[in-house]
Design a protein around this motif. Structure first.
Motif, PDB file in Angstrom:
ATOM      1  N   ASP A 246      -9.257 -14.644 118.826  1.00  0.00           N
ATOM      2  CA  ASP A 246     -10.633 -15.136 118.795  1.00  0.00           C
ATOM      3  C   ASP A 246     -11.495 -14.077 118.093  1.00  0.00           C
ATOM      4  OD1 ASP A 246     -11.095 -13.159 120.652  1.00  0.00           O
ATOM      5  OD2 ASP A 246     -11.170 -14.513 122.373  1.00  0.00           O
ATOM      6  N   LEU A 247     -12.790 -14.349 118.012  1.00  0.00           N
ATOM      7  CA  LEU A 247     -13.648 -13.441 117.244  1.00  0.00           C
ATOM      8  C   LEU A 247     -13.812 -12.088 117.946  1.00  0.00           C
ATOM      9  CD1 LEU A 247     -16.343 -15.908 115.872  1.00  0.00           C
ATOM     10  CD2 LEU A 247     -14.261 -15.093 114.784  1.00  0.00           C
ATOM     11  N   GLN A 248     -13.475 -12.047 119.230  1.00  0.00           N
ATOM     12  CA  GLN A 248     -13.530 -10.770 119.949  1.00  0.00           C
ATOM     13  C   GLN A 248     -12.214 -10.004 119.816  1.00  0.00           C
ATOM     14  OE1 GLN A 248     -14.909 -13.694 121.474  1.00  0.00           O
ATOM     15  NE2 GLN A 248     -16.751 -12.832 120.528  1.00  0.00           N
ATOM     16  N   GLY A 249     -11.264 -10.586 119.080  1.00  0.00           N
ATOM     17  CA  GLY A 249      -9.998  -9.908 118.849  1.00  0.00           C
ATOM     18  C   GLY A 249      -8.972 -10.141 119.942  1.00  0.00           C
ATOM     19  N   ARG A 250      -9.236 -11.093 120.842  1.00  0.00           N
ATOM     20  CA  ARG A 250      -8.245 -11.385 121.886  1.00  0.00           C
ATOM     21  C   ARG A 250      -7.190 -12.338 121.331  1.00  0.00           C
ATOM     22  NH1 ARG A 250     -13.061 -11.549 125.406  1.00  0.00           N
ATOM     23  NH2 ARG A 250     -13.384 -13.606 124.497  1.00  0.00           N
TER      24      ARG A 250
ATOM     25  N   GLY B 285     -16.773 -11.700 106.936  1.00  0.00           N
ATOM     26  CA  GLY B 285     -16.051 -12.914 106.540  1.00  0.00           C
ATOM     27  C   GLY B 285     -15.069 -12.663 105.415  1.00  0.00           C
ATOM     28  N   GLU B 286     -14.761 -11.400 105.177  1.00  0.00           N
ATOM     29  CA  GLU B 286     -13.814 -11.074 104.105  1.00  0.00           C
ATOM     30  C   GLU B 286     -12.404 -10.923 104.665  1.00  0.00           C
ATOM     31  OE1 GLU B 286     -15.167  -7.555 102.111  1.00  0.00           O
ATOM     32  OE2 GLU B 286     -17.171  -8.385 101.784  1.00  0.00           O
TER      33      GLU B 286
ATOM     34  N   LEU C 143      -7.037 -12.859 107.983  1.00  0.00           N
ATOM     35  CA  LEU C 143      -7.932 -13.823 107.343  1.00  0.00           C
ATOM     36  C   LEU C 143      -8.858 -14.452 108.382  1.00  0.00           C
ATOM     37  CD1 LEU C 143      -4.720 -15.169 106.203  1.00  0.00           C
ATOM     38  CD2 LEU C 143      -6.340 -14.990 104.363  1.00  0.00           C
ATOM     39  N   PRO C 144     -10.139 -14.561 108.061  1.00  0.00           N
ATOM     40  CA  PRO C 144     -11.031 -15.289 108.958  1.00  0.00           C
ATOM     41  C   PRO C 144     -10.897 -16.796 108.727  1.00  0.00           C
ATOM     42  CG  PRO C 144     -12.288 -14.269 107.181  1.00  0.00           C
ATOM     43  CD  PRO C 144     -10.848 -13.971 106.922  1.00  0.00           C
ATOM     44  N   PHE C 145     -11.010 -17.595 109.767  1.00  0.00           N
ATOM     45  CA  PHE C 145     -10.964 -19.062 109.644  1.00  0.00           C
ATOM     46  C   PHE C 145     -12.276 -19.667 110.137  1.00  0.00           C
ATOM     47  CE2 PHE C 145      -6.829 -20.669 108.292  1.00  0.00           C
ATOM     48  CZ  PHE C 145      -6.168 -19.459 108.136  1.00  0.00           C
ATOM     49  N   TYR C 146     -12.590 -20.830 109.534  1.00  0.00           N
ATOM     50  CA  TYR C 146     -13.890 -21.453 109.798  1.00  0.00           C
ATOM     51  C   TYR C 146     -13.690 -22.888 110.271  1.00  0.00           C
ATOM     52  CZ  TYR C 146     -15.488 -17.548 106.966  1.00  0.00           C
ATOM     53  OH  TYR C 146     -15.730 -16.297 106.480  1.00  0.00           O
TER      54      TYR C 146
ATOM     55  N   MET D 115     -17.402 -19.350 111.579  1.00  0.00           N
ATOM     56  CA  MET D 115     -16.146 -18.634 111.777  1.00  0.00           C
ATOM     57  C   MET D 115     -15.666 -18.838 113.212  1.00  0.00           C
ATOM     58  SD  MET D 115     -15.358 -14.636 111.165  1.00  0.00           S
ATOM     59  CE  MET D 115     -16.455 -14.451 109.785  1.00  0.00           C
ATOM     60  N   THR D 116     -14.388 -19.172 113.357  1.00  0.00           N
ATOM     61  CA  THR D 116     -13.880 -19.506 114.700  1.00  0.00           C
ATOM     62  C   THR D 116     -12.813 -18.529 115.181  1.00  0.00           C
ATOM     63  OG1 THR D 116     -12.309 -20.996 113.644  1.00  0.00           O
ATOM     64  CG2 THR D 116     -14.333 -21.983 114.521  1.00  0.00           C
ATOM     65  N   HIS D 117     -12.003 -18.025 114.268  1.00  0.00           N
ATOM     66  CA  HIS D 117     -10.926 -17.145 114.707  1.00  0.00           C
ATOM     67  C   HIS D 117     -10.349 -16.375 113.509  1.00  0.00           C
ATOM     68  CE1 HIS D 117      -8.878 -20.922 113.593  1.00  0.00           C
ATOM     69  NE2 HIS D 117      -7.906 -20.133 113.187  1.00  0.00           N
TER      70      HIS D 117
END
Lengths: 428, 201
Positions: free
Chosen positions: A161-165, A212-213, A236-239, A245-247
């Motif tokens: 997730d965006l918190q890195g979990r 987002g890179e 890679l970021p996903f949207y 951005m979701t994960h």
């Protein structure tokens, strides 16, 4: 029903009795079959067209007459009741008009029914196309499932997730790192972290991801059994559909073997310092312009009277001296300083981010540590050091040659000393 | 819902309709046919899916044929046959020499549905002095009981369930005929049944 009305209908109409004898044949059928009314009236439908399923059709006509209500008939053996060849611009597999037939009571006293023949070719073509598309979709889905299985078992992949979990981990990654999936879920990828990795690397990683890179780099990681390995990591970021951005998805590729080979290729086997080849590669990289923003200094070091060490104590003791000298260098200098054995008793140190004053201070500290050190079998030794800072118009050769001149100066001035680039110091 | 008297009259009317259906079925099957006296139930539409689950077996594919009827009397019939009954039907309808395809089987189910729907709904329309017209029936085959996604039935709020057992010589065919209609139509039906009751007095 008036014949003129029947002739205006955009459906085929046949009036027939229970034995399929034709009493009426409207213009729609005349035009599509090229059979004029006169040619069919009084004849049996199944005699004119052998494809007609006479038993089924007769049964349905009898049911219609008994029920006094419409029944419905979709020809089975062939998709038509009356064969009407079709030619379409768009290619398809149908050679004849696809038909559906409604059978309605017409004259109950005479036992006549009205067969209304509807053209369903277009809807059948649409159905065929739809079936083809569905088949393609099914095939793609099957392939996708297969691909997912292949990916899961072969590609080391993490989703966080965006918190890195960690929210997903591929079987390949779990198996390689030696963790159960359940152990990884909810944890941070730092569970694989190796203490040698500079925190700057991860700082850079999160900075890029936050923008987002995509981030790519080589990371030294730890397996669950404590062994280390090197991974080429792509994150890679996903949207989602709204662009939010979701994960993140990280793809890990084991490069330990390559790293080992690289290490062998650039390492001096005796001292385990970098070798001359590595020095040349680094210098080339530095002067390609990529790393010019930072200040850079260089030391060239020579062990004083080393030839005598070899002559008096033998090469084995000489090798020990070189190894202990290298260890002292590593212990004295910063982790970020790059220590190189150039050949024989000559060493170099690249000091990124150091100006001449800092480099001179480091060199003097090293000189003193060497002077104090008691070498195995040999005792005390000294070294001479040339120190220079990269100048604006330097290239790799001029930088090296200037430092070499300074080393020569230190030696000619009596050894066990450092000689620095006074001109550069003045400029600094 | 219907009063006991209304229900009794409706039962009798359906019996008469099924008598006509029996003759047509016999002709269709080319065999002596009997249809058992149908049992009739009424359900609010909310209980429809649950009822479907209770009347069919777990382990058999299910043939579900739907036929819309329109006009001053309107609604939809659903005819359900389980695979065993379909096999029995096909065995009677086609000779051993014929190459039986799925299309033949589907056609047989649709034809039985058509006969039962037309005779039953036709009789009800006749006593209510209403007009009705039948659309082309459609067929769906379900591999298991997860068939009851019949959300298109939402416009109906009443269900009349007519269950019957057809016998063709040695074979039995058990079918469920369900009539779905709106409550306004049910009121018309009740009114017509009351009129018949009045005429009988």
């Amino acid at each position: 029903m008036e014949r003129s009305i029947l002739d205006q209908l955009e459906v085929g109409v046949i009036i027939t009795d229970a034995n399929l004898v034709i009493y009426e044949w409207n213009r729609f059928l005349q035009m599509h079959t090229q059979l004029p009314r006169e040619a069919v009236i009084g004849k049996r439908l199944d005699a004119l067209f052998e494809q007609v399923e006479s038993a089924v059709l007769k049964r349905k006509i009898r049911t219609t007459l008994r029920l006094r209500e419409s029944t419905f008939y979709r020809p089975i053996a062939a998709p038509y009741c009356v064969p009407v060849p079709i030619k379409r611009f768009i290619q398809h597999d149908l050679n004849y008009m696809v038909q559906r037939v409604s059978i309605s009571p017409y004259d109950e006293e005479k036992g006549l029914v009205l067969l209304s023949i509807y053209d369903e070719t277009d809807s059948r073509i649409a159905q065929i196309e739809l079936e083809k598309e569905m088949q393609k979709t099914q095939q793609l889905n099957a392939r996708l499932t297969q691909d997912q299985e292949i990916i899961d078992t072969n590609l080391m992949m993490l989703k966080t997730d965006l918190q890195g979990r960690i929210v997903e981990a591929s079987s390949a990654l779990c198996s390689f790192y030696g963790y159960d999936r359940d152990t990884l879920l909810g944890r941070n990828p730092s569970i694989f972290g190796h203490k040698s990795m500079p925190s700057m690397v991860f700082h850079d990683l999160w900075e890029k991801l936050a923008k987002g890179e995509t981030w790519r780099g080589e990371v030294q990681n730890l397996l669950s059994n404590g062994k280390d390995h090197w991974a080429d990591v792509l994150i890679l970021p996903f949207y989602d559909e709204q662009g939010v951005m979701t994960h993140y998805v990280g793809i890990y590729h084991d490069i330990s073997d390559r790293k080992r080979l690289e290490s062998l290729y650039v390492t001096d086997p005796l001292t385990k310092l970098f070798n001359r080849y590595f020095f040349d590669q680094q210098m080339k990289g530095i002067f390609m312009g990529k790393r010019r923003a930072k200040s850079l200094s260089m030391m060239l070091i020579d062990i004083d009277h080393f030839k005598q060490v070899n002559d008096i104590y033998g090469h084995r003791s000489g090798d020990l001296v070189l190894q202990e000298f290298a260890q002292t260098m590593r212990a004295t200098l910063r982790n970020s300083d790059v220590c190189i054995r150039m050949g024989g008793e000559e060493f170099a140190v690249l000091l990124p981010g150091c100006d001449l004053i800092e480099a001179c201070s480091a060199a003097e500290h090293l000189r003193q540590e060497i002077e104090k050190y008691v070498f195995t079998n040999v005792g005390r030794l000294t070294c001479s050091i040339g120190v220079a800072q990269r100048l604006e118009d330097d290239d790799a050769d001029s930088f090296y040659e200037r430092t070499d001149m300074l080393l020569y100066a230190a030696k000619t001035q009596g050894r066990n000393r450092i000689a620095h680039d006074a001109m550069a110091l003045t400029l600094a | 819902m219907l009063t006991p008297l209304q229900k009794e009259i409706l039962q009798e009317l359906v019996n008469i309709a099924f008598g006509s259906a029996t003759a047509s079925m016999a002709e269709l099957m080319d065999a002596f046919a009997t249809l058992s006296v149908p049992s009739i139930h009424f359900l609010p539409i909310e209980q429809f899916n649950e009822h479907l689950r209770t009347v069919v077996c777990d382990d058999q594919p299910l043939y579900l044929s739907q036929q819309v009827f329109t006009g001053s009397m309107k609604g939809e019939t659903i005819f359900i046959l389980e695979q065993t009954s379909v096999d029995n039907l096909v065995r009677h309808l086609y000779t051993d020499e014929e190459q039986i395809t799925q299309a033949h089987i589907n056609d047989a189910v649709l034809e039985v549905n058509n006969i039962l729907s037309v005779t039953t709904i036709g009789k009800l329309a006749e006593i209510m002095k209403m007009q009705t017209n039948f659309m082309v029936p459609t067929l769906r085959i379900f591999a298991d009981r997860e068939f009851a996604d019949l959300s298109e039935l939402a416009e109906y709020d009443a269900v009349i369930i007519i269950e019957t057992l057809m016998r063709f010589e040695q074979e039995q065919i058990c079918g469920h005929l369900l009539i779905l209609t709106a409550s306004a139509m049910m009121q018309e039906l009740q009114h017509a049944l009351d009129q018949i009751a009045g005429e009988m007095m």
